[in-house]
Design an enzyme around this catalytic site. Structure first.
Site, short mmCIF file in Angstrom:
data_model
loop_
_atom_site.label_atom_id
_atom_site.label_comp_id
_atom_site.label_asym_id
_atom_site.label_seq_id
_atom_site.Cartn_x
_atom_site.Cartn_y
_atom_site.Cartn_z
N ASP A 45 58.45 54.07 -12.93
CA ASP A 45 58.15 52.73 -12.39
C ASP A 45 59.45 51.99 -12.07
O ASP A 45 59.42 50.87 -11.56
CB ASP A 45 57.23 51.92 -13.33
CG ASP A 45 57.86 51.65 -14.67
OD1 ASP A 45 58.94 52.21 -14.99
OD2 ASP A 45 57.28 50.85 -15.45
N SER A 46 60.60 52.65 -12.31
CA SER A 46 61.87 52.14 -11.80
C SER A 46 61.83 52.09 -10.27
O SER A 46 62.67 51.45 -9.64
CB SER A 46 63.05 53.00 -12.29
OG SER A 46 62.75 54.37 -12.18
N ASP A 84 54.48 57.62 -13.59
CA ASP A 84 54.60 56.50 -14.53
C ASP A 84 53.47 55.50 -14.27
O ASP A 84 53.17 55.17 -13.12
CB ASP A 84 55.95 55.80 -14.30
CG ASP A 84 56.63 55.40 -15.59
OD1 ASP A 84 56.01 55.52 -16.66
OD2 ASP A 84 57.81 54.96 -15.51
N LYS A 114 52.95 59.04 -17.59
CA LYS A 114 53.79 58.48 -18.67
C LYS A 114 53.42 57.03 -18.86
O LYS A 114 53.12 56.33 -17.91
CB LYS A 114 55.28 58.59 -18.32
CG LYS A 114 56.18 57.93 -19.38
CD LYS A 114 57.65 58.18 -19.16
CE LYS A 114 58.34 57.20 -18.25
NZ LYS A 114 58.25 55.76 -18.65
N GLU A 116 54.32 53.44 -21.62
CA GLU A 116 55.21 52.87 -22.64
C GLU A 116 54.42 52.39 -23.85
O GLU A 116 53.35 51.79 -23.68
CB GLU A 116 55.99 51.69 -22.04
CG GLU A 116 56.92 52.10 -20.92
CD GLU A 116 57.71 50.93 -20.34
OE1 GLU A 116 57.65 49.81 -20.89
OE2 GLU A 116 58.39 51.14 -19.32
N GLU A 183 64.31 55.80 -25.17
CA GLU A 183 65.25 55.07 -24.32
C GLU A 183 66.09 54.10 -25.15
O GLU A 183 65.56 53.28 -25.90
CB GLU A 183 64.50 54.31 -23.21
CG GLU A 183 65.46 53.53 -22.31
CD GLU A 183 64.88 53.07 -20.98
OE1 GLU A 183 63.73 53.41 -20.67
OE2 GLU A 183 65.62 52.38 -20.26
O1 KIV Z 1 60.92 54.37 -14.80
C1 KIV Z 1 61.82 55.14 -15.17
O2 KIV Z 1 62.72 55.51 -14.40
C2 KIV Z 1 61.81 55.56 -16.57
C3 KIV Z 1 62.96 56.38 -17.05
C4 KIV Z 1 64.16 55.54 -17.22
C5 KIV Z 1 62.63 57.10 -18.29
O3 KIV Z 1 60.92 55.22 -17.28
#
Ligand code: KIV
Length: 256
Positions: A45-46, A84, A114, A116, A183
């Site tokens: 989600d970056s 994510d 994924k 959190e 992280e």
């Molecule tokens: O969104 C992302 O890029 C991440 C990584 C930093 C693990 O969650």
């Protein structure tokens, strides 16, 4: 081409072979990741920041994530694609969690999702896994809790903080996740958690003793004009190289 499976990722831990993973957000970069034989690609989600230009990971929507997930799946070759889950696409209810995780698999074509959170998300992870969708956990610094954490800071530096992260990581494993991202936690804590869990830990800013590492594609490639985070493993000066290439192209065309 043999596709990388969840079991292959779990087996990295058994073989004690450290493994590299990375994010990707489009077809072309996913192709390069696939060609490098990197076994797992995360559509992080970056994307919220590096693709869509938002300030944090909070604004990115399910639709915006699905758009990039689909492109990465087309390019990733044998790599396992993990999608994510964006902020508030899973925390709100068990029903939302499985519905949106299901969209990442069914519409996006990802092989896993994924999300959190630890103890508080244990039921959500279990529910998604119970529907046959593999889940990667993410504990320690969880960027979707940016405001609650008062910014991006190393987590687990106190005894109480460290215990919370251990409890979170154990909850993720108990819920049936196949791996967990650690992280920005102290190296010693990451080592301890990696020893306690049977599923692989994948570190970012968590030292060398995790079972694998993850990096953001744009950090590895040096694609940002601003300095990368401290934990970035930069192998290219993409921003400068591309800027020079574009300037040269412009100059050449202007000479025609
Ligand atoms: O969104 C992302 O890029 C991440 C990584 C930093 C693990 O969650």
């Amino acid at each position: 081409m043999k596709k990388i499976t969840i079991q292959d990722i779990i087996d990295f831990k058994k073989s004690k072979k450290s493994f590299a993973t990375i994010t990707a957000y489009d077809y072309s970069s996913a192709q390069i990741v696939g060609a490098a034989n990197i076994p797992l690609v995360l559509v992080g989600d970056s994307a919220s920041m590096v693709v869509y230009g938002y300030d944090t990971t909070l604004p990115v929507s399910m639709e915006e994530m699905l758009f990039v997930v689909k492109a990465v799946v087309r390019g990733a070759g044998a790599a396992l694609v993990v999608a994510d889950m964006p902020f508030l696409s899973y925390q709100t209810s068990l029903k939302d969690a499985v519905k949106n995780a299901g969209r990442m698999i069914k519409e996006g074509g990802a092989g896993a999702v994924k999300l959190e959170g630890g103890v508080k998300l244990e039921k959500h992870i279990k529910h998604i896994v119970d529907f046959g969708i593999p889940v990667m956990g993410h504990v320690g610094l969880t960027p979707q809790s940016f405001h609650q954490m008062s910014g991006y800071k190393m987590q687990g530096k106190t005894t109480v903080g460290a215990k919370k992260i251990i409890d979170d990581a154990k909850a993720v494993e108990r819920a049936g996740a196949f791996s967990v991202v650690l992280e920005c936690v102290p190296d010693t804590l990451a080592k301890q958690i990696s020893g306690l869990l049977t599923i692989p830990t994948v570190g970012i800013g968590a030292g060398k003793d995790c079972d694998g590492q993850i990096q953001v594609f744009h950090d590895v490639m040096g694609l940002s004009s601003s300095p990368p985070p401290k934990h970035a493993m930069q192998y290219n000066n993409g921003y400068q190289n591309m800027l020079l290439a574009l300037k040269k192209y412009k100059a050449d065309v202007e000479k025609i």
